[in-house]
Design an enzyme around this catalytic site. Structure first.
Site, mmCIF file in Angstrom:
data_model
loop_
_atom_site.group_PDB
_atom_site.id
_atom_site.type_symbol
_atom_site.label_atom_id
_atom_site.label_comp_id
_atom_site.label_asym_id
_atom_site.label_seq_id
_atom_site.Cartn_x
_atom_site.Cartn_y
_atom_site.Cartn_z
ATOM 1 N N ASP A 91 0.837 -1.200 0.000
ATOM 2 C CA ASP A 91 0.000 0.000 0.000
ATOM 3 C C ASP A 91 0.878 1.260 0.000
ATOM 4 O O ASP A 91 2.072 1.193 -0.311
ATOM 5 C CB ASP A 91 -0.911 -0.069 1.236
ATOM 6 C CG ASP A 91 -2.247 0.604 1.001
ATOM 7 O OD1 ASP A 91 -2.265 1.652 0.326
ATOM 8 O OD2 ASP A 91 -3.268 0.107 1.486
ATOM 9 N N GLY A 104 -2.799 4.942 -8.252
ATOM 10 C CA GLY A 104 -2.573 5.503 -9.588
ATOM 11 C C GLY A 104 -1.673 6.729 -9.607
ATOM 12 O O GLY A 104 -1.495 7.353 -10.668
ATOM 13 N N ASP A 116 -9.934 3.865 -3.703
ATOM 14 C CA ASP A 116 -10.717 2.688 -3.318
ATOM 15 C C ASP A 116 -12.092 2.703 -3.996
ATOM 16 O O ASP A 116 -12.882 3.618 -3.775
ATOM 17 C CB ASP A 116 -10.908 2.649 -1.804
ATOM 18 C CG ASP A 116 -9.602 2.364 -1.091
ATOM 19 O OD1 ASP A 116 -8.548 2.390 -1.748
ATOM 20 O OD2 ASP A 116 -9.645 2.116 0.120
HETATM 21 C C1 GAL Z 1 -6.248 1.298 1.334
HETATM 22 C C2 GAL Z 1 -6.327 0.349 0.156
HETATM 23 C C3 GAL Z 1 -7.444 -0.632 0.425
HETATM 24 C C4 GAL Z 1 -7.171 -1.375 1.709
HETATM 25 C C5 GAL Z 1 -6.959 -0.387 2.853
HETATM 26 C C6 GAL Z 1 -6.528 -1.078 4.119
HETATM 27 O O1 GAL Z 1 -5.225 2.194 1.142
HETATM 28 O O2 GAL Z 1 -6.553 1.054 -1.009
HETATM 29 O O3 GAL Z 1 -7.544 -1.538 -0.662
HETATM 30 O O4 GAL Z 1 -6.040 -2.165 1.547
HETATM 31 O O5 GAL Z 1 -5.974 0.563 2.510
HETATM 32 O O6 GAL Z 1 -6.336 -0.195 5.173
#
Ligand code: GAL
Length: 518
Positions: free
Chosen positions: A261, A303, A324
């Site tokens: 992430d 992205g 998301d």
């Molecule tokens: C976001 C990510 C999600 C999920 C989440 C978990 O940044 O885009 O898919 O992984 O973190 O905290």
């Protein structure tokens, strides 16, 4: 009009199962029934999923042959290279390949009614993910409640639902498996790392190795998540400064997939500097490449910096192309069109993905999802939007990672996930993602070139009322008579020349495949 279309389909002799209407989505979905178009699985054998699979020399090999048909099935692989063996009862191919090369094998699956055969290429070299990943991820249904039990149940459900027989392979934990500094919850407290600096799982994951052993014993692969910052997005211990040890830990635990992430890395790197955007991903991918285990790397930085232009070069096997999809539960429908259709088209994303590196517009938000208010509820997407979701993801060669409750799916959800002719489009070995060829207001036509010389065509209606959508051969770049098939219904439509029109429901899709007629 809508009724007419159902009647037409029913008139062709296809069994359409109408389930109770969804009722949970926007106003107009209340009258939109959930109609299962995917035919019930046949008793005859069909071999499904990927036709090509990549592995690195020296890495443990695991591939379970996905096949449907009346059980028991007997599996066989002809011309399997030395170092690999296929278990005839389970269909699991295991072993290790020590030298690079492309190995053309033939998979044969037999049951009491007959057999099916299909070519299966094993490519031993640098590239993994020669087709988009297929699997399940815990985030959108379990968010910060994920546990070892949930992951085991997910692996069980992947088998009992039959998803494994259609090519689904990865069972991936998302955020919230490590210790959460400052948490008052006894299951999340503890030492972030052991005395050697190796990361610990929290109390909800008592034995990570036993968990991945369990997942692997089913012929499935296991995925894990972390962030390049000090903390994950959920505030759990992450990798910053410990990347080498953490990768070693994932290998020790037996993971096959890493979602990396961004979140708290914004405190370390600048998002307006390409070199800062790339730095943590270069570091992690270099570490992953050194391991004697294949770990697929999924970049999750929404992205930024046009990641599709460099995600593959720096060693990613897929990269999230937007934020998301389900960040706002009520907004999933809007996000589907914005992040799915618009981001993809405006940036010509199809130019950058292919075997070994895929655009990832996020997970399949079907079935039961968290509403982020402590409840698990049906997806707010209308039935038509759900067809559109899976169709678009297949046309653009996106990973098919379901993130609803896999242990609680109705037949409609399962039918969306397991249509083999739709999956064949997603997993096509040519690996050429599709793109939009025409747009007329709310009506869009998308096309994807496929390995056998045919094309997949999606007729999409983003508008509020059922409307006729026309695909013109001139837009599709084809000419002459074409043999058409409706992919959701798995039904031949006949021969057409010049154009094809179909009535498409509100926010709905018709998915076609066209072969030039000889
Ligand atoms: C976001 C990510 C999600 C999920 C989440 C978990 O940044 O885009 O898919 O992984 O973190 O905290």
């Amino acid at each position: 009009m809508k009724k007419m279309r159902f009647a037409l389909a029913a008139g062709t002799g296809l069994l359409l199962l109408i389930i109770n209407s969804c009722g949970s989505g926007p106003e107009s979905s209340a009258v939109e029934p959930k109609i299962i178009l995917t035919p019930a699985p046949s008793a005859n054998v069909r071999i499904n999923g990927a036709k090509i699979f990549g592995v690195r020399p020296g890495s443990p090999f695991l591939f379970k042959i996905p096949a449907t048909g009346k059980k028991p099935l007997k599996y066989e692989v002809l011309n399997l290279p030395e170092g690999l063996a296929c278990n005839p009862e389970t269909g699991m191919i295991t072993g290790t390949l020590n030298s690079s090369g492309k190995f053309m094998t033939t998979v044969r699956v037999t049951n009491e009614l007959g057999k099916a055969e299909r070519e299966f290429s094993i490519v031993c070299g640098d590239d993994l993910a020669l087709t988009p990943h297929m699997g399940w991820n815990s985030w959108y249904v379990w968010e910060n409640h994920v546990t070892d039990r949930i992951m085991r149940d997910a692996a069980d459900a992947m088998v009992s639902s039959g998803m494994i027989d259609h090519g689904y392979m990865y069972v991936n934990i998302d955020d919230c498996w490590s210790v959460k500094p400052g948490s008052a919850d006894s299951t999340l407290m503890g030492e972030e790392r052991d005395k050697n600096g190796m990361i610990n799982a929290n109390g909800r994951f008592p034995d990570m190795k036993a968990l991945t052993d369990y997942i692997h014993s089913k012929g499935l692969k296991a995925g894990i998540y972390t962030s390049p910052g000090v903390l994950t997005c959920g505030g759990y211990a992450a990798a910053y400064g410990n990347e080498e040890k953490d990768v070693a830990r994932y290998v020790e635990w037996g993971y096959d997939f890493l979602k990396y992430d961004w979140c708290s890395y914004s405190k370390i790197g600048r998002t307006d500097l390409l070199s800062d955007l790339q730095k943590p991903y270069i570091l992690i991918s270099e570490l992953l490449k050194k391991q004697n285990r294949d770990i697929v790397l999924n970049l999750c930085q929404y992205g930024m910096g046009d990641v599709w232009k460099w995600g593959r070069k720096i060693g990613g096997q897929s990269w999230r192309t937007a934020g998301d999809l389900g960040g706002s539960f009520e907004g999933i429908g809007k996000a589907l069109f914005r992040d799915g259709f618009d981001v993809y088209s405006s940036d010509s994303l199809h130019l950058y993905a292919g075997p070994g590196g895929w655009n990832d517009p996020d997970y399949l938000l079907l079935g039961y999802l968290s509403n982020w208010k402590g409840e698990t509820v049906p997806t707010p997407l209308t039935p038509n939007e759900q067809y559109t979701h899976v169709s678009l993801w297949s046309i653009v060669a996106a990973p098919l990672i379901f993130s609803g409750d896999i242990a609680r799916m109705d037949d409609f959800t399962l039918s969306l996930l397991t249509n083999d002719e739709i999956i064949d489009v997603d997993q096509d070995p040519l690996g050429k993602p599709g793109y939009r060829v025409s747009r007329d207001g709310d009506l869009e036509v998308w096309k994807r070139d496929l390995e056998d010389g045919s094309i997949a065509v999606g007729l999409f209606n983003r508008g509020e009322t059922e409307t006729e959508v026309t695909a013109l051969w001139s837009d599709l770049g084809i000419s002459g008579k074409q043999k058409l098939r409706d992919l959701w219904r798995q039904l031949d439509l006949g021969s057409f020349d010049g154009k094809y029109s179909a009535s498409v429901g509100r926010h709905g899709t018709v998915m076609l495949r066209m072969w030039p007629e000889k």
